[in-house]
Motif scaffolding. Structure first.
Motif, short mmCIF file in Angstrom:
data_model
loop_
_atom_site.label_atom_id
_atom_site.label_comp_id
_atom_site.label_asym_id
_atom_site.label_seq_id
_atom_site.Cartn_x
_atom_site.Cartn_y
_atom_site.Cartn_z
N ASN A 107 -21.82 26.24 -5.45
CA ASN A 107 -21.81 25.30 -4.32
C ASN A 107 -20.53 24.47 -4.28
O ASN A 107 -19.82 24.48 -3.30
CB ASN A 107 -23.04 24.38 -4.37
N GLU A 108 -20.24 23.75 -5.36
CA GLU A 108 -19.01 22.95 -5.35
C GLU A 108 -18.59 22.62 -6.77
O GLU A 108 -19.38 22.70 -7.71
CB GLU A 108 -19.21 21.66 -4.55
N LYS A 144 -28.20 9.56 -5.10
CA LYS A 144 -27.16 9.76 -6.10
C LYS A 144 -26.77 8.46 -6.78
O LYS A 144 -26.59 8.42 -7.98
CB LYS A 144 -25.92 10.36 -5.44
N ASP A 146 -21.43 22.85 -9.60
CA ASP A 146 -22.80 22.75 -9.08
C ASP A 146 -23.21 24.05 -8.40
O ASP A 146 -22.44 24.62 -7.61
CB ASP A 146 -22.89 21.60 -8.08
MG LIG Z 1 -22.99 17.98 -4.46
#
Ligand SMILES: [Mg+2]
Ligand SMILES: Nc1ncnc2c1ncn2[C@@H]1O[C@H](COP(=O)(O)OP(=O)(O)O)[C@@H](O)[C@H]1O
Length: 400
Positions: free
Chosen positions: A336-337, A267, A323
């Protein structure tokens, strides 16, 4: 038009400190480009607040000790009317011992109390408009389990999970492992409930790995979740901009990583190849990504609709990145989040959606003021003083 400067807040005690500095400085530069008077406000890793012109220069962040020594330490206090006062703690701030007033705040924190509702509450208490989601959406957005419960109740698909807290786990490990195995099976994904950046996340294939991963995740949070692992995984993200019930969605992105879970290194620490990227293109934008995501139009539309539903259900505001997980074989998609302050404010999704970064940051401040005004229109207090002479007389018996 603007009585006072706007402030951009960034940094803070969070594993995503450096990414936040990049997002913050990107926003400062874009607002300046718009002719705005902007004050950078930097929160150190130790949680001290600073302001000063030197904070707008990214090269100053190579030496954090020197940076702090050269900036003015400050605190926040309510200003007159709709404003915030940056109160100097030591030397005068911008040459003024009474400090400076700020019209609105653009929040560029990632993770920690800057994104989980803490600083949002501080801004509320100080009576200043701030960008992004409010206290509730920020807090729920940081809690992966509560976010899933809310989304599921709004009809958005989420992957099955089981939560275990430290209190439930300690002394009952075998029983908890049975419960989790039975509900989720293998492979499974173990995550701390309230953390980002893939820290403490692991994929597990058997009971021993499950136990080890749960113990590891408890190092980061007192609450851990275990999720069914999505097979044939592709990740698709969508940004939403606006307020609940009145928002637009961006083009979609597909982040691509070497491994099958995005690690902290993927990331934030990859990319930046030999300094070939400019500072403003660093941060989240340096992760490899495909824009627009190469998925069937029908799936893309489903994801955009789900993203709106999530944003509405959470009462989101400003810009968020939502996401999704997708099974490439079945085409199924799950929420997901939500990131209520996405890396680089998701500018790289808005530029190809027709909204340049300098307009995006301006829109964020507009939305902040709109929400503030809409809230202050409501009745929030009553003029009568229950403690005045006459009312106090009536209360006497009750207090005695
Ligand atoms: Mg994530
Ligand atoms: N249920 C799942 N199935 C498969 N992979 C997952 C699942 N949940 C998360 N992952 C992988 O782990 C990564 C990090 O998980 P995520 O929930 O996004 O946490 P973070 O807040 O750290 O980004 C995801 O980007 C994805 O690659």
């Amino acid at each position: 038009m603007h009585r006072y400067p706007a402030a951009v807040f960034f940094g803070g005690p969070s594993p995503e400190h450096e990414v936040s500095v990049i997002t913050g400085l990107q926003a400062v530069a874009a607002l300046k480009e718009n002719g705005r008077d902007v004050l950078p406000v930097y929160v150190s890793k130790g949680g001290r607040w600073f302001t000063g012109d030197s904070l707008a220069d990214i090269s100053a962040y190579k030496d954090l000790k020197a940076l702090e020594a050269g900036a003015d330490e400050m605190a926040l206090a309510p200003g007159p009317g709709r404003s915030l006062r940056l109160v100097p703690l030591n030397q005068p701030t911008f040459g003024r011992k009474e400090g400076v007033l700020v019209d609105a705040v653009l929040l560029a924190f990632h993770g920690g109390s800057g994104e989980n509702g803490g600083v949002q509450g501080l801004c509320e208490a100080c009576g200043v408009p701030y960008s992004g989601s409010g206290v509730m959406a920020s807090a729920v957005g940081m809690d992966k389990v509560r976010a899933k419960i809310l989304c599921r109740s709004a009809g958005v698909s989420v992957v099955d999970w089981v939560e275990t807290t430290e209190t439930e786990w300690i002394g009952a490990e075998e029983r908890e492992l049975d419960r989790i195995q039975e509900a989720i099976g293998y492979p499974a994904i173990v995550k701390p409930v309230r953390l980002g950046s893939s820290i403490g996340i692991a994929k597990v294939d058997d009971r021993a790995e499950l136990e080890r991963a749960i113990e590891e995740a408890f190092r980061y949070d007192a609450s851990v979740m275990v999720e069914r692992c999505v097979p044939n995984l592709r990740e698709i993200n969508c940004s939403v901009l606006g307020s609940a019930g009145n928002n637009r969605v961006s083009v979609l992105e597909e982040p691509v990583a070497g491994d099958d879970t995005l690690s902290f290194e993927d990331k934030y620490l990859r990319g930046g190849s030999g300094g070939s990227k400019s500072d403003s293109a660093a941060g989240m934008a340096s992760l490899d990504r495909i824009i627009p995501a190469p998925i069937p139009e029908e799936t893309a539309n489903t994801i955009r609709t789900m993203a709106k539903s999530v944003f509405d259900a959470m009462d989101g505001c400003g810009v968020a990145r939502i996401d999704f997980l997708m099974d490439d074989e079945s085409g199924e998609v799950w929420f997901n989040e939500i990131n209520t302050i996405p890396g680089s404010l998701s500018f790289y999704l808005w530029e190809p959606s027709g909204l340049p970064f300098h307009q995006l940051v301006e829109r964020l401040l507009e939305l902040a003021v709109e929400r503030f005004e809409s809230r202050t229109r409501r009745v929030r207090s009553f003029d009568s003083n229950l403690l005045d002479a006459r009312a106090a007389g009536g209360l006497k018996g009750k207090l005695g």
